[in-house]
Design a protein around this motif. Structure first.
Motif, mmCIF file in Angstrom:
data_model
loop_
_atom_site.group_PDB
_atom_site.id
_atom_site.type_symbol
_atom_site.label_atom_id
_atom_site.label_comp_id
_atom_site.label_asym_id
_atom_site.label_seq_id
_atom_site.Cartn_x
_atom_site.Cartn_y
_atom_site.Cartn_z
ATOM 1 N N GLY A 40 0.820 -1.108 -0.020
ATOM 2 C CA GLY A 40 0.023 0.134 0.021
ATOM 3 C C GLY A 40 0.721 1.123 -0.106
ATOM 4 N N GLY A 41 1.894 1.210 0.830
ATOM 5 C CA GLY A 41 2.731 2.433 0.875
ATOM 6 C C GLY A 41 3.359 2.782 -0.376
ATOM 7 N N GLN A 42 3.882 1.611 -1.010
ATOM 8 C CA GLN A 42 4.615 1.688 -2.314
ATOM 9 C C GLN A 42 3.552 2.358 -3.511
ATOM 10 N N GLN A 43 2.250 1.828 -3.405
ATOM 11 C CA GLN A 43 1.240 2.094 -4.397
ATOM 12 C C GLN A 43 1.107 3.591 -4.109
ATOM 13 N N GLN A 44 1.185 4.167 -2.675
ATOM 14 C CA GLN A 44 0.629 5.434 -2.570
ATOM 15 C C GLN A 44 1.671 6.483 -3.205
ATOM 16 N N VAL A 85 -3.757 19.114 2.825
ATOM 17 C CA VAL A 85 -3.824 17.713 3.268
ATOM 18 C C VAL A 85 -4.779 17.586 4.246
ATOM 19 N N VAL A 86 -5.769 16.733 4.051
ATOM 20 C CA VAL A 86 -6.483 16.174 4.944
ATOM 21 C C VAL A 86 -6.046 14.850 5.595
ATOM 22 N N THR A 87 -6.114 14.876 6.937
ATOM 23 C CA THR A 87 -5.388 13.915 7.714
ATOM 24 C C THR A 87 -5.807 13.779 9.108
ATOM 25 N N HIS A 88 -5.486 12.465 9.561
ATOM 26 C CA HIS A 88 -5.524 12.404 11.000
ATOM 27 C C HIS A 88 -4.249 12.228 11.846
ATOM 28 N N GLU A 89 -3.190 12.446 10.926
ATOM 29 C CA GLU A 89 -2.029 12.385 11.448
ATOM 30 C C GLU A 89 -1.540 13.545 12.186
ATOM 31 N N GLY A 94 4.708 5.687 7.573
ATOM 32 C CA GLY A 94 5.906 6.771 7.630
ATOM 33 C C GLY A 94 6.655 7.212 6.229
ATOM 34 N N ASP A 95 6.764 6.052 5.438
ATOM 35 C CA ASP A 95 7.500 6.134 4.261
ATOM 36 C C ASP A 95 6.538 7.231 3.520
ATOM 37 N N VAL A 96 5.299 7.174 3.430
ATOM 38 C CA VAL A 96 4.481 8.290 2.923
ATOM 39 C C VAL A 96 4.624 9.603 3.290
ATOM 40 N N ASP A 110 -6.194 13.549 0.121
ATOM 41 C CA ASP A 110 -7.209 13.146 0.901
ATOM 42 C C ASP A 110 -6.780 12.028 1.841
ATOM 43 N N GLU A 111 -6.744 12.054 3.115
ATOM 44 C CA GLU A 111 -6.361 11.100 3.906
ATOM 45 C C GLU A 111 -5.359 9.995 3.100
ATOM 46 N N PRO A 112 -4.200 10.401 2.776
ATOM 47 C CA PRO A 112 -3.489 9.555 1.909
ATOM 48 C C PRO A 112 -2.761 8.318 2.937
ATOM 49 N N THR A 113 -2.568 8.539 4.161
ATOM 50 C CA THR A 113 -2.330 7.199 4.886
ATOM 51 C C THR A 113 -3.152 6.456 5.543
#
Ligand SMILES: Nc1ncnc2c1ncn2[C@@H]1O[C@H](COP(=O)(O)OP(=O)(O)OP(=O)(O)O)[C@@H](O)[C@H]1O
Ligand SMILES: [Mg+2]
Length: 247
Positions: free
Chosen positions: A142-146, A194-198, A176-178, A164-167
Motif C-alpha cells: 500500500g505504501g509503495q502504491q501510494q 492535506v486532509v489527515t488524521h496524522e 511513515g514512508d508516505v 485526501d487522507e493519503p495514509t
C-alpha cells in the motif's frame, strides 16, 4: 500577491443534505494547510470542490487567481496544475508503476513517450520506488502504491497538491514512508492541502491547521494554536478522540 487557493462562502448540498455551510479560507503559495475534523464533517467534499470534482452549490473557488466557479472557466486547464492523491491510490491495475506515471503526461500534457518515461523515472526515484518501475500495483505494498500515486501527480508539474487522507488505508508500519515523502515535498516549497488524521505530521509540517465540524470551519490557526491550545470545545473533544482513542 495572488493566493494559491481562495475559497469564499462555499456551500455544497447533496439533495437536502447541506454538507458545506459557508467555508472561507485561503492558502498562500508554498503553504501547507492540514484539514482535520470528524467523519462526515465535509473535509473530502471541500477538497473535491477545490479542483471541481464536486460543483459547489454556492460560493467561489479560485486557484492561482483564476475562478474555477466562473461559468466560462476552463476547468481542465486549471486542473492540470493541481495534483490529487486519494486514500485509495486509484492506480490503473493493468499498468505498471512506470506506465501509471507516464499515461497522463502523454495524454494530457502531450509529452512524447521518451520524455514521459524520463520524467516518470525521476519522480518514482524521488519518492523512493524507482526500483518498482516494472511492477504492477497488485505487486506493491500500500505504501509503495501510494508513493507511485504521488509520483504520478508530481509528474504533471502541479502548483498545488491536494491529499485526501493519503495514509489512512495503510498498515501502520507503512505510514511513515508516505509521510516522509510528503514532508520532503513541503520542504521543497510545494503548496499542499492535506486532509489527515496524522496529528504528528500536522504539528510538524503544517503552516496552518483548519478544524472542520458540521460543514463549517470551527477554528484555524498554527498547529500549536489549534492542536496545542484549541479554543473550542468541539475541537478539544475531537482531538481527545484522535490523540487518545483508547481513553
Ligand atoms: N457524492 C455524494 N453524494 C451524496 N452525498 C455525499 C457525497 N459525497 C459526500 N456526501 C455526504 O456529505 C457529507 C460529508 O462527506 P465527506 O466525505 O465530505 O466527509 P469527510 O469529512 O471527508 O468524512 P471522512 O472523515 O469519513 O472521510 C456526508 O454526509 C456524506 O454522506
Ligand atoms: Mg473524507
Amino acid at each position: 500577491m495572488t493566493h494559491a487557493v481562495e475559497v469564499r462562502d462555499l456551500h455544497k448540498s447533496f439533495g437536502d443534505n447541506h454538507v458545506l455551510k459557508g467555508i472561507d479560507f485561503t492558502i498562500e503559495p508554498g503553504q501547507v494547510v492540514c484539514v482535520i475534523g470528524p467523519s462526515g464533517s465535509g473535509k473530502s467534499t471541500l477538497l473535491r470542490c477545490v479542483n471541481m470534482l464536486e460543483t459547489p452549490t454556492r460560493g467561489k473557488v479560485f486557484v492561482a487567481g483564476t475562478e474555477l466557479t466562473h461559468p466560462d472557466a476552463d476547468i481542465d486547464r486549471i486542473r492540470r496544475h493541481v495534483g490529487m492523491v486519494f486514500q485509495q491510490f486509484n492506480l490503473f491495475p493493468h499498468l505498471t508503476a512506470l506506465q501509471n506515471v507516464m499515461i497522463s503526461q502523454q495524454r494530457v500534457l502531450k509529452r512524447s513517450k521518451k520524455e514521459a518515461e524520463i520524467i516518470a523515472r525521476e519522480n518514482l526515484d524521488k519518492v523512493g520506488v524507482g526500483a518498482k518501475c516494472p511492477a504492477y500495483p497488485s505487486e506493491l505494498s500500500g505504501g509503495q502504491q501510494q508513493r507511485v500515486a504521488i509520483a504520478r501527480a508530481l509528474a504533471m508539474n502541479p502548483d498545488l497538491m491536494l491529499f485526501d487522507e493519503p495514509t489512512s488505508a495503510l498498515d501502520p508500519e507503512l505510514v511513515g514512508d508516505v509521510l516522509t515523502v510528503m514532508r520532503k515535498l513541503a520542504e521543497e516549497g510545494m503548496t499542499m492541502m492535506v486532509v489527515t488524521h496524522e496529528m504528528g505530521f500536522a504539528r510538524e509540517v503544517a503552516d496552518r491547521v483548519v478544524f472542520m465540524d458540521g460543514g463549517v470551519i470551527v477554528e484555524e490557526g498554527t498547529p500549536s494554536q489549534v492542536i496545542g491550545a484549541p479554543q473550542h470545545e468541539r475541537t478539544r473533544t475531537f482531538l481527545k478522540r484522535v490523540l487518545h482513542p483508547e481513553g
